[in-house]
Design a protein around this motif. Structure first.
Motif, PDB file in Angstrom:
ATOM      1  N   HIS A 300      13.379  -2.240 -36.234  1.00  0.00           N
ATOM      2  CA  HIS A 300      12.516  -1.051 -36.265  1.00  0.00           C
ATOM      3  C   HIS A 300      12.148  -0.662 -34.835  1.00  0.00           C
ATOM      4  CE1 HIS A 300       9.793   1.924 -37.719  1.00  0.00           C
ATOM      5  NE2 HIS A 300       8.719   1.317 -37.246  1.00  0.00           N
ATOM      6  N   TRP A 301      12.744   0.424 -34.350  1.00  0.00           N
ATOM      7  CA  TRP A 301      12.456   0.913 -33.001  1.00  0.00           C
ATOM      8  C   TRP A 301      11.238   1.834 -33.075  1.00  0.00           C
ATOM      9  CZ3 TRP A 301      16.023   0.073 -28.750  1.00  0.00           C
ATOM     10  CH2 TRP A 301      17.181  -0.622 -29.110  1.00  0.00           C
ATOM     11  N   CYS A 302      10.163   1.465 -32.391  1.00  0.00           N
ATOM     12  CA  CYS A 302       8.943   2.271 -32.412  1.00  0.00           C
ATOM     13  C   CYS A 302       8.197   2.068 -31.095  1.00  0.00           C
ATOM     14  CB  CYS A 302       8.056   1.886 -33.595  1.00  0.00           C
ATOM     15  SG  CYS A 302       7.477   0.180 -33.540  1.00  0.00           S
ATOM     16  N   PRO A 303       7.209   2.915 -30.781  1.00  0.00           N
ATOM     17  CA  PRO A 303       6.477   2.770 -29.516  1.00  0.00           C
ATOM     18  C   PRO A 303       5.830   1.399 -29.340  1.00  0.00           C
ATOM     19  CG  PRO A 303       6.010   4.909 -30.498  1.00  0.00           C
ATOM     20  CD  PRO A 303       6.807   4.140 -31.510  1.00  0.00           C
ATOM     21  N   GLN A 304       5.398   0.767 -30.429  1.00  0.00           N
ATOM     22  CA  GLN A 304       4.703  -0.522 -30.313  1.00  0.00           C
ATOM     23  C   GLN A 304       5.636  -1.651 -29.855  1.00  0.00           C
ATOM     24  OE1 GLN A 304       4.381   1.517 -33.091  1.00  0.00           O
ATOM     25  NE2 GLN A 304       2.431   2.331 -32.298  1.00  0.00           N
ATOM     26  N   ASN A 305       6.926  -1.566 -30.209  1.00  0.00           N
ATOM     27  CA  ASN A 305       7.858  -2.608 -29.745  1.00  0.00           C
ATOM     28  C   ASN A 305       8.883  -2.048 -28.761  1.00  0.00           C
ATOM     29  OD1 ASN A 305       9.667  -1.195 -31.291  1.00  0.00           O
ATOM     30  ND2 ASN A 305      10.302  -2.920 -32.564  1.00  0.00           N
ATOM     31  N   PHE A 306       8.468  -0.974 -28.086  1.00  0.00           N
ATOM     32  CA  PHE A 306       9.377  -0.292 -27.172  1.00  0.00           C
ATOM     33  C   PHE A 306       9.930  -1.234 -26.100  1.00  0.00           C
ATOM     34  CE2 PHE A 306      10.045   2.237 -23.256  1.00  0.00           C
ATOM     35  CZ  PHE A 306      11.111   3.000 -23.698  1.00  0.00           C
ATOM     36  N   LEU A 307       9.047  -2.028 -25.477  1.00  0.00           N
ATOM     37  CA  LEU A 307       9.507  -2.928 -24.421  1.00  0.00           C
ATOM     38  C   LEU A 307      10.349  -4.069 -24.972  1.00  0.00           C
ATOM     39  CD1 LEU A 307       6.497  -3.123 -21.926  1.00  0.00           C
ATOM     40  CD2 LEU A 307       8.653  -1.872 -21.701  1.00  0.00           C
ATOM     41  N   GLU A 308      10.124  -4.435 -26.222  1.00  0.00           N
ATOM     42  CA  GLU A 308      10.970  -5.462 -26.839  1.00  0.00           C
ATOM     43  C   GLU A 308      12.411  -4.967 -26.925  1.00  0.00           C
ATOM     44  OE1 GLU A 308      11.606  -7.768 -31.119  1.00  0.00           O
ATOM     45  OE2 GLU A 308       9.743  -6.663 -30.746  1.00  0.00           O
ATOM     46  N   GLY A 309      12.573  -3.711 -27.370  1.00  0.00           N
ATOM     47  CA  GLY A 309      13.909  -3.127 -27.435  1.00  0.00           C
ATOM     48  C   GLY A 309      14.563  -3.067 -26.068  1.00  0.00           C
ATOM     49  N   PHE A 310      13.790  -2.658 -25.069  1.00  0.00           N
ATOM     50  CA  PHE A 310      14.321  -2.613 -23.703  1.00  0.00           C
ATOM     51  C   PHE A 310      14.747  -4.000 -23.245  1.00  0.00           C
ATOM     52  CE2 PHE A 310      13.157  -3.700 -19.330  1.00  0.00           C
ATOM     53  CZ  PHE A 310      14.106  -2.970 -18.641  1.00  0.00           C
ATOM     54  N   TRP A 311      13.926  -5.000 -23.529  1.00  0.00           N
ATOM     55  CA  TRP A 311      14.189  -6.355 -23.044  1.00  0.00           C
ATOM     56  C   TRP A 311      15.455  -6.929 -23.678  1.00  0.00           C
ATOM     57  CZ3 TRP A 311      12.917  -8.400 -18.805  1.00  0.00           C
ATOM     58  CH2 TRP A 311      12.948  -9.779 -18.595  1.00  0.00           C
ATOM     59  N   VAL A 312      15.672  -6.658 -24.966  1.00  0.00           N
ATOM     60  CA  VAL A 312      16.889  -7.123 -25.639  1.00  0.00           C
ATOM     61  C   VAL A 312      18.121  -6.469 -25.015  1.00  0.00           C
ATOM     62  CG1 VAL A 312      18.134  -7.155 -27.835  1.00  0.00           C
ATOM     63  CG2 VAL A 312      15.700  -7.639 -27.800  1.00  0.00           C
ATOM     64  N   CYS A 313      18.018  -5.164 -24.683  1.00  0.00           N
ATOM     65  CA  CYS A 313      19.121  -4.465 -24.014  1.00  0.00           C
ATOM     66  C   CYS A 313      19.407  -5.082 -22.642  1.00  0.00           C
ATOM     67  CB  CYS A 313      18.788  -2.981 -23.851  1.00  0.00           C
ATOM     68  SG  CYS A 313      18.857  -2.032 -25.371  1.00  0.00           S
ATOM     69  N   PHE A 314      18.340  -5.373 -21.908  1.00  0.00           N
ATOM     70  CA  PHE A 314      18.520  -5.944 -20.568  1.00  0.00           C
ATOM     71  C   PHE A 314      19.193  -7.311 -20.660  1.00  0.00           C
ATOM     72  CE2 PHE A 314      17.084  -8.323 -16.828  1.00  0.00           C
ATOM     73  CZ  PHE A 314      17.483  -7.461 -15.822  1.00  0.00           C
ATOM     74  N   LYS A 315      18.795  -8.107 -21.658  1.00  0.00           N
ATOM     75  CA  LYS A 315      19.407  -9.433 -21.830  1.00  0.00           C
ATOM     76  C   LYS A 315      20.887  -9.322 -22.211  1.00  0.00           C
ATOM     77  CE  LYS A 315      16.341 -11.306 -24.647  1.00  0.00           C
ATOM     78  NZ  LYS A 315      15.651 -12.349 -25.469  1.00  0.00           N
TER      79      LYS A 315
END
Length: 689
Positions: A300-315
């Motif tokens: 679930h991509w949403c503003p509350q887990n926005f940085l989580e999504g970014f961090w998974v992409c970076f990894k």
């Protein structure tokens, strides 16, 4: 601060995520803004490509600009391909084409790395048209990518507008905007090597989007694989159209994750790194987001887990660099790191990314674009954050962005003649009634109608004007009618085209009456121009009105003159100078042009009034602080002031103004005209003295 994550609760991380999400909405655009940009751009592309004949090149804006991003410093990518050439994957597919009208090219992937192919020319009867870009191998004629690049680069380049090779593209600049032009071929058919991608699309994108993507085929850009057997002659299979459609179906959180990765790449990873050492590019970032969305890594991509999504992409990117493998989203066998990220450079890049990874999310503090978003939350964690579009951008600010986007995308027909203009008007007329259009697309079409009517009016005058001729009289009546009609569709300042025409045809009193009307309209406190707008007055005046009414009554735009059309004699040298530098248009602040026309008209009617108008223009150019004259348009503004001073006899002042014009950012590329005017003024001053 060693780690944002370790010093924050889950709630705190969510708060920071929301803050970064909001910050990116303000920098990149809200979901509504991005959708509007795409609508406006897509409808222009549809019109332009429908009008073109089979002998002309079709075009599309690709890359991040085509996807709706407007990041400062980003270039604009254009793709062009011939309508009368088609690439097929199998000889049996030739039955779908009329070989008397279209040149067929067959893909030969047998000896090329995944994602690349040779292009074998099938239509030998039409061979002469592309003979100079072909090479003979195994008794066949293959279209050579390197020859194609050389020839297209030489044809679009000139001593005045030097373009440089950049991968498969020809790179250059218009004003301060850099661009890449890729000349390619198109296939209406989906590549067999990407057929497994269709089977992979279980949940994203949805089946009807997959069908639409497949029906649009692919392109071939002129560059081979560095490790392939035929690097100079191979072509890379491009999925630019498919990628654009995939970005369109991202939700806004996913789109902003891609945007954040691009920002991090520019502001942190590649910051201070030479061009040859910039191993990662935004295409790798986009590919990572595609893979993660399709694999449902973040449910679930949403503003509350926005940085989580970014961090998974970076990894994921870090993992790819470690393994030296970046699989193309459509053809995974195409490792996009293979020829660039390996050996010592791969190790150095991995170390650099690992150091960022060890800092955790704190490394985002090194990004100027989002640093403040994080710091604000850390200092005031209880501050409420609202992530909905209507809270993030006011109605007036959104309206301003809509009209900025429309003005940004100027319509310039390749063929500027009456027949071409009629084709444009006919095409727009057919499209404008479609129920499938959004309100922004209808507005853009109305603006395009205004532009084409203006072009037609001046072209008609150029082609038919003869003193005391009935044909000229009828053409003049038509031109006047078209310009008045255009003013009903366009911005307030589009009335200045009527004014230029009246001046051009020596109707000075009529021109002056139009100037007075424009002055009254521009003096209204609710008028929107650049960043200037009284929000309260604007809302009172046109807040509930239609978009057409807002554009016609409350918006002033920069005046754009097509340099292949002569509007008024006094600006022909500037237009010719710009054309020599492959600049299609002159961009003029509306008040500067208004005062110029007032001065030129009053010269023939009342010289005292001409001096008063000259004083107004001089005050505006000398003292404006970017409120009424955009900083990039100061070159033409000083130039016009100099022209007006020269025609009214103040040669010393004109010389000073021309010299000031040369000191400005050369946005309009009028330096040749400026230097010519300086030389002539100096000769007159010397002669007088």
């Amino acid at each position: 601060m060693d780690s944002i994550r370790s010093s924050q609760t889950t709630e705190g991380i969510q708060h920071i995520s929301e803050s970064v999400f909001v910050g990116l909405c303000c920098k990149v655009g809200t979901s509504q803004l991005v959708a509007m940009r795409r609508d406006v751009m897509d409808i222009r592309e549809m019109v332009v490509n429908q009008v073109k004949t089979s002998e002309e090149l079709s075009e599309m804006v690709s890359g991040s600009y085509g996807e709706g991003l407007r990041l400062k410093g980003s270039d604009i990518d254009f793709m062009y391909w011939p309508n009368d050439h088609r690439v097929i994957w199998d000889l049996s597919q030739s039955q779908y084409y009329n070989t008397h009208r279209q040149t067929l090219i067959l893909c030969d992937c047998s000896d090329s790395p995944p994602g690349f192919t040779l292009l074998y020319l099938l239509s030998s009867s039409m061979y002469r048209e592309i003979q100079r870009v072909c090479v003979r191998m195994n008794n066949r004629y293959y279209v050579s990518s390197s020859k194609y690049r050389q020839i297209t680069l030489s044809e679009v380049s000139s001593p005045y507008n030097y373009l440089t090779p950049h991968g498969p593209c020809a790179s250059g600049a218009t004003g301060t905007q850099e661009y890449d032009h890729a000349y390619c071929f198109v296939s209406d058919l989906w590549p067999p090597s990407a057929s497994l991608w269709i089977d992979r699309c279980h949940s994203w994108p949805q089946p009807h989007f997959v069908d639409d993507i497949v029906k649009n085929g692919c392109h071939f850009v002129a560059i081979g694989h560095k490790l392939g057997n035929h690097e100079d002659h191979e072509w890379r299979i491009s999925f630019s159209r498919a990628e654009q459609k995939l970005v369109y179906v991202m939700n806004h959180c996913q789109f902003l994750t891609y945007s954040l990765l691009k920002l991090i790449l520019t502001e942190i990873i590649n910051n201070g790194v030479g061009d040859d050492d910039k191993l990662l590019c935004s295409y790798h970032m986009k590919t990572a987001v595609f893979w993660l969305i399709q694999q449902n890594t973040i449910p679930h991509w949403c503003p509350q887990n926005f940085l989580e999504g970014f961090w998974v992409c970076f990894k994921l990117i870090l993992k790819w660099v470690y393994e030296g493998v970046c699989p193309n989203f459509f053809i995974p066998g195409n490792n996009m790191f293979l020829s660039k990220i390996h050996g010592v450079k791969q190790h150095q890049l991995f170390i650099r990314l690992s150091e960022l990874y060890e800092k955790d999310l704190a490394f985002l503090l090194h990004s100027p674009s989002i640093r403040s978003c994080i710091i604000d939350v850390l200092y005031d964690p209880r501050n409420s954050i609202y992530t909905d579009d209507h809270t993030l951008i006011s109605e007036v600010e959104f309206v301003k962005n809509v009209f900025d986007e429309i003005l940004r995308q100027c319509l310039i027909p390749r063929q500027l003649d009456i027949q071409s203009c009629i084709r444009y008007l006919h095409t727009i007329e057919q499209m404008i009634g479609s129920p499938l259009l959004t309100q922004y697309q209808v507005l853009r079409l109305q603006n395009m109608i205004a532009s084409v009517l203006q072009y037609t009016a001046f072209i008609l005058h150029m082609e038919t004007y003869t003193p005391d001729n009935k044909l000229s009289y009828r053409a003049d009546k038509m031109s006047c009618h078209m310009l008045k009609l255009a003013a009903k569709f366009g911005f307030i300042t589009d009335m200045l085209y009527i004014d230029m025409y009246y001046y051009k045809t020596h109707r000075y009193m009529k021109a002056l009456s139009v100037i007075e009307m424009i002055k009254v309209k521009l003096s209204q406190p609710y008028v929107m121009y650049m960043d200037n707008v009284d929000t309260e007055r604007y809302t009172e005046a046109v807040g509930g009105q239609s978009w057409s009414t807002k554009m016609r009554q409350a918006v002033a735009g920069v005046i754009i003159l097509i340099n292949r059309i002569h509007y008024i004699t006094e600006l022909i040298p500037e237009q010719q100078s710009a054309l020599q530098n492959h600049e299609d248009v002159l961009c003029i602040p509306p008040l500067v042009l208004l005062y110029m026309l007032e001065i030129l008209c009053y010269r023939h009617v009342d010289t005292m009034e001409a001096q008063i108008a000259l004083g107004d223009l001089q005050t505006l150019v000398h003292y404006d602080q970017g409120q009424l004259i955009h900083l990039l348009l100061r070159d033409i503004s000083w130039q016009i002031l100099g022209i007006c001073q020269q025609v009214t006899g103040n040669l010393q002042a004109a010389l000073y103004s021309y010299q000031q014009s040369l000191r400005q950012e050369p946005f309009n590329k009028i330096q040749t005209a400026t230097e010519m005017r300086i030389q002539r003024v100096c000769q007159w001053i010397s002669f007088i003295n």
